[in-house]
Design a protein around this motif. Sequence first.
Motif, PDB file in Angstrom:
ATOM      1  N   ALA A   7       0.834  -1.206   0.000  1.00 40.54           N
ATOM      2  CA  ALA A   7       0.000   0.000   0.000  1.00 40.54           C
ATOM      3  C   ALA A   7       0.865   1.251   0.000  1.00 40.54           C
ATOM      4  O   ALA A   7       0.580   2.226  -0.717  1.00 40.54           O
ATOM      5  N   ILE A   8       1.929   1.239   0.783  1.00 41.99           N
ATOM      6  CA  ILE A   8       2.847   2.385   0.812  1.00 41.99           C
ATOM      7  C   ILE A   8       3.532   2.542  -0.542  1.00 41.99           C
ATOM      8  O   ILE A   8       3.659   3.658  -1.062  1.00 41.99           O
ATOM      9  N   GLN A   9       3.969   1.449  -1.121  1.00 42.37           N
ATOM     10  CA  GLN A   9       4.631   1.502  -2.423  1.00 42.37           C
ATOM     11  C   GLN A   9       3.673   2.007  -3.506  1.00 42.37           C
ATOM     12  O   GLN A   9       4.046   2.833  -4.336  1.00 42.37           O
ATOM     13  N   ARG A  10       2.418   1.558  -3.470  1.00 46.76           N
ATOM     14  CA  ARG A  10       1.434   2.001  -4.456  1.00 46.76           C
ATOM     15  C   ARG A  10       1.158   3.497  -4.295  1.00 46.76           C
ATOM     16  O   ARG A  10       1.080   4.240  -5.275  1.00 46.76           O
ATOM     17  N   THR A  11       1.051   3.959  -3.047  1.00 49.26           N
ATOM     18  CA  THR A  11       0.820   5.384  -2.804  1.00 49.26           C
ATOM     19  C   THR A  11       2.001   6.207  -3.298  1.00 49.26           C
ATOM     20  O   THR A  11       1.813   7.288  -3.867  1.00 49.26           O
ATOM     21  N   HIS A  13       3.936   5.585  -5.766  1.00 50.74           N
ATOM     22  CA  HIS A  13       3.943   5.633  -7.231  1.00 50.74           C
ATOM     23  C   HIS A  13       2.749   6.388  -7.795  1.00 50.74           C
ATOM     24  O   HIS A  13       2.883   7.139  -8.758  1.00 50.74           O
ATOM     25  N   GLU A  14       1.567   6.200  -7.200  1.00 50.31           N
ATOM     26  CA  GLU A  14       0.357   6.812  -7.755  1.00 50.31           C
ATOM     27  C   GLU A  14       0.115   8.220  -7.245  1.00 50.31           C
ATOM     28  O   GLU A  14      -0.470   9.042  -7.964  1.00 50.31           O
ATOM     29  N   GLN A  15       0.503   8.509  -6.006  1.00 53.18           N
ATOM     30  CA  GLN A  15       0.280   9.835  -5.420  1.00 53.18           C
ATOM     31  C   GLN A  15       1.543  10.287  -4.687  1.00 53.18           C
ATOM     32  O   GLN A  15       1.577  10.338  -3.453  1.00 53.18           O
ATOM     33  N   PRO A  16       2.585  10.609  -5.438  1.00 49.74           N
ATOM     34  CA  PRO A  16       3.861  10.929  -4.795  1.00 49.74           C
ATOM     35  C   PRO A  16       3.813  12.187  -3.920  1.00 49.74           C
ATOM     36  O   PRO A  16       4.523  12.259  -2.925  1.00 49.74           O
ATOM     37  N   VAL A  17       2.960  13.147  -4.274  1.00 55.00           N
ATOM     38  CA  VAL A  17       2.884  14.371  -3.476  1.00 55.00           C
ATOM     39  C   VAL A  17       2.374  14.050  -2.073  1.00 55.00           C
ATOM     40  O   VAL A  17       2.940  14.510  -1.070  1.00 55.00           O
ATOM     41  N   ILE A  18       1.359  13.258  -1.986  1.00 51.78           N
ATOM     42  CA  ILE A  18       0.810  12.881  -0.677  1.00 51.78           C
ATOM     43  C   ILE A  18       1.837  12.044   0.087  1.00 51.78           C
ATOM     44  O   ILE A  18       2.066  12.258   1.283  1.00 51.78           O
ATOM     45  N   PHE A  19       2.458  11.095  -0.578  1.00 50.32           N
ATOM     46  CA  PHE A  19       3.433  10.224   0.079  1.00 50.32           C
ATOM     47  C   PHE A  19       4.585  11.022   0.666  1.00 50.32           C
ATOM     48  O   PHE A  19       4.922  10.878   1.847  1.00 50.32           O
ATOM     49  N   TYR A  20       5.206  11.888  -0.142  1.00 54.70           N
ATOM     50  CA  TYR A  20       6.363  12.640   0.353  1.00 54.70           C
ATOM     51  C   TYR A  20       5.950  13.715   1.353  1.00 54.70           C
ATOM     52  O   TYR A  20       6.741  14.063   2.238  1.00 54.70           O
ATOM     53  N   SER A  21       4.746  14.224   1.263  1.00 56.08           N
ATOM     54  CA  SER A  21       4.269  15.152   2.295  1.00 56.08           C
ATOM     55  C   SER A  21       4.172  14.448   3.640  1.00 56.08           C
ATOM     56  O   SER A  21       4.543  15.003   4.677  1.00 56.08           O
ATOM     57  N   LEU A  22       3.682  13.223   3.636  1.00 55.77           N
ATOM     58  CA  LEU A  22       3.605  12.452   4.881  1.00 55.77           C
ATOM     59  C   LEU A  22       4.994  12.097   5.399  1.00 55.77           C
ATOM     60  O   LEU A  22       5.244  12.146   6.612  1.00 55.77           O
ATOM     61  N   VAL A  23       5.898  11.748   4.497  1.00 50.15           N
ATOM     62  CA  VAL A  23       7.266  11.421   4.917  1.00 50.15           C
ATOM     63  C   VAL A  23       7.916  12.624   5.589  1.00 50.15           C
ATOM     64  O   VAL A  23       8.491  12.514   6.679  1.00 50.15           O
ATOM     65  N   ILE A  24       7.804  13.791   4.972  1.00 50.25           N
ATOM     66  CA  ILE A  24       8.388  15.008   5.556  1.00 50.25           C
ATOM     67  C   ILE A  24       7.679  15.363   6.861  1.00 50.25           C
ATOM     68  O   ILE A  24       8.314  15.767   7.833  1.00 50.25           O
TER      69      ILE A  24
END
Length: 70
Positions: A7-11, A13-24
Amino acid sequence: MSAIYRAIQRTAHEQPVIFYSLVIGFTGPALVFAVPPIRKRMGWQPVERIPQTFPVPNRPRRAVAGFEDA
């Protein structure tokens, strides 16, 4: 555990802005606890505090002469 990873990997790839916002967003609070010990280990010391008052000389005060407005 594998489903969470996918699920994290799919997010990512499909929604990188949301993923990296959460990471930061999750990295910031973690750094609050991680950075001070690292800085101390590297020899960092806090700067000397700025004086809050003006030091008064330890002698009797003399009256000022020659600058009157009269």
